[in-house]
Design an enzyme around this catalytic site. Structure first.
Site, PDB file in Angstrom:
ATOM      1  N   TYR A   1       0.825  -1.221   0.000  1.00  0.00           N
ATOM      2  CA  TYR A   1       0.000   0.000   0.000  1.00  0.00           C
ATOM      3  C   TYR A   1       0.864   1.279   0.000  1.00  0.00           C
ATOM      4  O   TYR A   1       0.832   2.066  -0.951  1.00  0.00           O
ATOM      5  CB  TYR A   1      -0.928  -0.045   1.215  1.00  0.00           C
ATOM      6  CG  TYR A   1      -1.750   1.198   1.473  1.00  0.00           C
ATOM      7  CD1 TYR A   1      -2.398   1.875   0.445  1.00  0.00           C
ATOM      8  CD2 TYR A   1      -1.893   1.675   2.773  1.00  0.00           C
ATOM      9  CE1 TYR A   1      -3.160   3.010   0.706  1.00  0.00           C
ATOM     10  CE2 TYR A   1      -2.658   2.792   3.048  1.00  0.00           C
ATOM     11  CZ  TYR A   1      -3.285   3.462   2.007  1.00  0.00           C
ATOM     12  OH  TYR A   1      -4.031   4.578   2.273  1.00  0.00           O
TER      13      TYR A   1
ATOM     14  N   LEU B   1      -9.604   0.778   9.522  1.00  0.00           N
ATOM     15  CA  LEU B   1     -10.921   1.387   9.712  1.00  0.00           C
ATOM     16  C   LEU B   1     -11.552   1.921   8.417  1.00  0.00           C
ATOM     17  O   LEU B   1     -12.702   1.592   8.119  1.00  0.00           O
ATOM     18  CB  LEU B   1     -10.832   2.513  10.753  1.00  0.00           C
ATOM     19  CG  LEU B   1     -12.179   3.192  11.055  1.00  0.00           C
ATOM     20  CD1 LEU B   1     -13.152   2.198  11.694  1.00  0.00           C
ATOM     21  CD2 LEU B   1     -11.979   4.398  11.961  1.00  0.00           C
TER      22      LEU B   1
ATOM     23  N   TYR C   1       4.632  -6.290  16.865  1.00  0.00           N
ATOM     24  CA  TYR C   1       4.863  -5.524  15.637  1.00  0.00           C
ATOM     25  C   TYR C   1       5.689  -4.266  15.937  1.00  0.00           C
ATOM     26  O   TYR C   1       6.731  -4.020  15.320  1.00  0.00           O
ATOM     27  CB  TYR C   1       3.518  -5.152  15.001  1.00  0.00           C
ATOM     28  CG  TYR C   1       3.635  -4.091  13.943  1.00  0.00           C
ATOM     29  CD1 TYR C   1       4.352  -4.322  12.783  1.00  0.00           C
ATOM     30  CD2 TYR C   1       3.038  -2.835  14.114  1.00  0.00           C
ATOM     31  CE1 TYR C   1       4.474  -3.330  11.814  1.00  0.00           C
ATOM     32  CE2 TYR C   1       3.144  -1.849  13.153  1.00  0.00           C
ATOM     33  CZ  TYR C   1       3.876  -2.097  12.002  1.00  0.00           C
ATOM     34  OH  TYR C   1       3.997  -1.121  11.068  1.00  0.00           O
TER      35      TYR C   1
ATOM     36  N   PHE D   1      10.236  -0.893   3.043  1.00  0.00           N
ATOM     37  CA  PHE D   1       8.867  -1.091   3.537  1.00  0.00           C
ATOM     38  C   PHE D   1       8.591  -2.548   3.926  1.00  0.00           C
ATOM     39  O   PHE D   1       7.711  -2.803   4.740  1.00  0.00           O
ATOM     40  CB  PHE D   1       7.836  -0.736   2.443  1.00  0.00           C
ATOM     41  CG  PHE D   1       7.799   0.711   2.072  1.00  0.00           C
ATOM     42  CD1 PHE D   1       7.081   1.623   2.832  1.00  0.00           C
ATOM     43  CD2 PHE D   1       8.481   1.178   0.953  1.00  0.00           C
ATOM     44  CE1 PHE D   1       7.041   2.963   2.479  1.00  0.00           C
ATOM     45  CE2 PHE D   1       8.441   2.512   0.595  1.00  0.00           C
ATOM     46  CZ  PHE D   1       7.719   3.412   1.360  1.00  0.00           C
TER      47      PHE D   1
ATOM     48  N   ASN E   1      -1.665   7.059  11.030  1.00  0.00           N
ATOM     49  CA  ASN E   1      -2.572   6.209  10.236  1.00  0.00           C
ATOM     50  C   ASN E   1      -2.613   6.612   8.760  1.00  0.00           C
ATOM     51  O   ASN E   1      -3.221   7.619   8.411  1.00  0.00           O
ATOM     52  CB  ASN E   1      -3.976   6.227  10.844  1.00  0.00           C
ATOM     53  CG  ASN E   1      -4.014   5.504  12.175  1.00  0.00           C
ATOM     54  OD1 ASN E   1      -3.327   5.896  13.110  1.00  0.00           O
ATOM     55  ND2 ASN E   1      -4.781   4.443  12.261  1.00  0.00           N
TER      56      ASN E   1
ATOM     57  N   ASN F   1       7.878  -9.834  -2.312  1.00  0.00           N
ATOM     58  CA  ASN F   1       7.606 -11.276  -2.486  1.00  0.00           C
ATOM     59  C   ASN F   1       6.152 -11.524  -2.892  1.00  0.00           C
ATOM     60  O   ASN F   1       5.748 -12.663  -3.086  1.00  0.00           O
ATOM     61  CB  ASN F   1       7.992 -12.072  -1.231  1.00  0.00           C
ATOM     62  CG  ASN F   1       7.144 -11.715  -0.023  1.00  0.00           C
ATOM     63  OD1 ASN F   1       6.169 -10.961  -0.135  1.00  0.00           O
ATOM     64  ND2 ASN F   1       7.499 -12.250   1.130  1.00  0.00           N
ATOM     65  N   LEU F   2       5.381 -10.442  -2.997  1.00  0.00           N
ATOM     66  CA  LEU F   2       3.967 -10.487  -3.420  1.00  0.00           C
ATOM     67  C   LEU F   2       3.102 -11.339  -2.495  1.00  0.00           C
ATOM     68  O   LEU F   2       2.015 -11.763  -2.874  1.00  0.00           O
ATOM     69  CB  LEU F   2       3.827 -10.956  -4.879  1.00  0.00           C
ATOM     70  CG  LEU F   2       4.491 -10.053  -5.935  1.00  0.00           C
ATOM     71  CD1 LEU F   2       4.204 -10.584  -7.341  1.00  0.00           C
ATOM     72  CD2 LEU F   2       4.014  -8.607  -5.827  1.00  0.00           C
TER      73      LEU F   2
ATOM     74  N   ASP G   1      -5.358  -1.456  21.677  1.00  0.00           N
ATOM     75  CA  ASP G   1      -5.618  -0.153  21.054  1.00  0.00           C
ATOM     76  C   ASP G   1      -5.432   0.976  22.066  1.00  0.00           C
ATOM     77  O   ASP G   1      -6.189   1.083  23.020  1.00  0.00           O
ATOM     78  CB  ASP G   1      -7.070  -0.083  20.535  1.00  0.00           C
ATOM     79  CG  ASP G   1      -7.231  -0.668  19.151  1.00  0.00           C
ATOM     80  OD1 ASP G   1      -6.218  -0.828  18.443  1.00  0.00           O
ATOM     81  OD2 ASP G   1      -8.386  -0.952  18.769  1.00  0.00           O
TER      82      ASP G   1
END
Ligand code: UFG
Length: 328
Positions: free
Chosen positions: A11, A189, A140, A72, A169, A32-33, A284
């Protein structure tokens, strides 16, 4: 000289590749798709393979004169990282280690790194500054912080300079409508909300309405993905002109609650988008808002698509044209 973009079919990676191509850069992409999409790559030279495959990566460096890397490629789901820590450490850290080793071997001495607000964990204050404490509350976030530290030690040992960009975000889609957000499964979201007017979901689950915010729902700082992409080019300029390694937050500095996001999406799509409150999602934080003053001051970065309506409308434009995402 070429810029290597790892994860360039994802993205944020694909939007950055588009911006690099617009700027006339020679771009080499490694993906690596597994999560990325071939169709998201609008140009440049795509190599399909995994960073952890040192022989594969060696070929990429041998065949191209790479002077800088924008990195990325990583797993990025907070929830999944909590149940599969090994997967995250292996892909994110091991992949970065092999990449840095190849950079050292071939003399590529600049790296722009895709980091995250998740490196901070629960904030001490908002807006969050780069000097605030980093205590990730997810695997993460922990792996991204470890990747930043790895780069720091590689600079000390081997002189590879880095700029780490900690995003809040990412949202929206490219103005051409050709590339956008397509995750499987989708957990973010805005795309989840837009699945309702697309007829793919009956309603949105609001994860908790008992947070200490005005309407009780979580507040986040949403930033257009093309503004994010622009920051990577500025970071690259900084490194190419001899600038020192550093860390920058990237956000709009504005916070919106889940309820407010629903309202905006209803206005943009003209659909009532029903929503129902569900229990909180583990991990969150209530409020995440960036201070991006440092990026503005030192990188000369300025978000251009800063109206939330515009950001959501660009996402809606992409999803309407690609209701099933990329067609592979
Ligand atoms: N949310 C809902 N319902 C949904 C999806 C999300 O209420 O169906 C809420 C979440 O609880 C959260 C907000 O909407 O409060 C935003 O959630 P996202 O999943 O879109 O984004 P996050 O803020 O959780 O995650 C983002 C990035 C991560 C990064 C993190 C930093 O996607 O990669 O910010 O904290 F790690």
């Amino acid at each position: 000289m070429a810029v290597l973009v790892t994860g360039g079919a994802g993205y944020i990676g694909s939007h950055t590749v588009a911006a690099l191509l617009d700027a006339g850069e020679e771009v080499v992409i490694v993906d690596n798709l597994e999560k990325g999409h071939r169709q998201a790559v609008l140009g440049g030279k795509l190599y399909v393979g995994d960073l952890r495959d040192a022989a594969f990566l060696d070929g990429v460096f041998r065949e191209n004169a790479i002077d800088a890397v924008i990195h990325f490629a990583a797993y990025s789901l907070v929830g999944e990282s909590m149940t599969e820590p090994a997967k995250y450490y292996d892909n994110n850290l091991h992949g970065t280690l092999i990449l840095l080793e190849k950079m050292r071997e071939y003399g590529a001495d600049k790296i722009v790194f895709s980091s995250t607000a998740a490196t901070y964990g629960e904030p001490e204050q908002v807006p969050i500054k780069e000097t605030d404490k980093t205590e990730p509350t997810s695997v993460y976030g922990e792996t991204k912080l470890a990747m930043e530290r790895l780069m720091r030690w590689f600079e000390t040992a081997h002189g590879i300079r880095y700029v780490s960009l900690r995003y809040f975000n990412a949202a929206g889609a490219h103005e051409s409508g050709r590339i956008g957000e397509d995750h499987d499964p989708e957990t973010h979201l805005i795309p989840v909300i837009l699945q309702v007017p697309l007829g793919k979901r009956d309603q949105v689950a609001i994860f908790g309405d008992d947070y200490p915010t005005e309407d009780g729902t979580c507040i986040r700082d949403y930033l257009h993905v093309s503004d994010l992409a622009d920051a990577h080019l500025l970071a690259l300029d900084r490194l190419r002109s001899g600038g020192a390694s550093d860390i920058y937050n990237l956000g709009s500095g504005q916070g919106y609650s889940v309820q407010e996001m629903l309202e905006v999406a209803r206005r943009v799509t003209g659909h009532p988008i029903p929503a129902a409150v569900q229990p909180r999602r583990a991990g969150d934080p209530a409020v995440l808002i960036a201070s991006s003053e440092k990026a503005k001051r030192e990188l000369g970065w300025q978000p251009k698509r800063d109206r939330l309506e515009e950001i959501v409308a660009s996402a809606w434009n992409w999803h309407k044209q690609h209701p099933d995402g990329y067609e592979e």
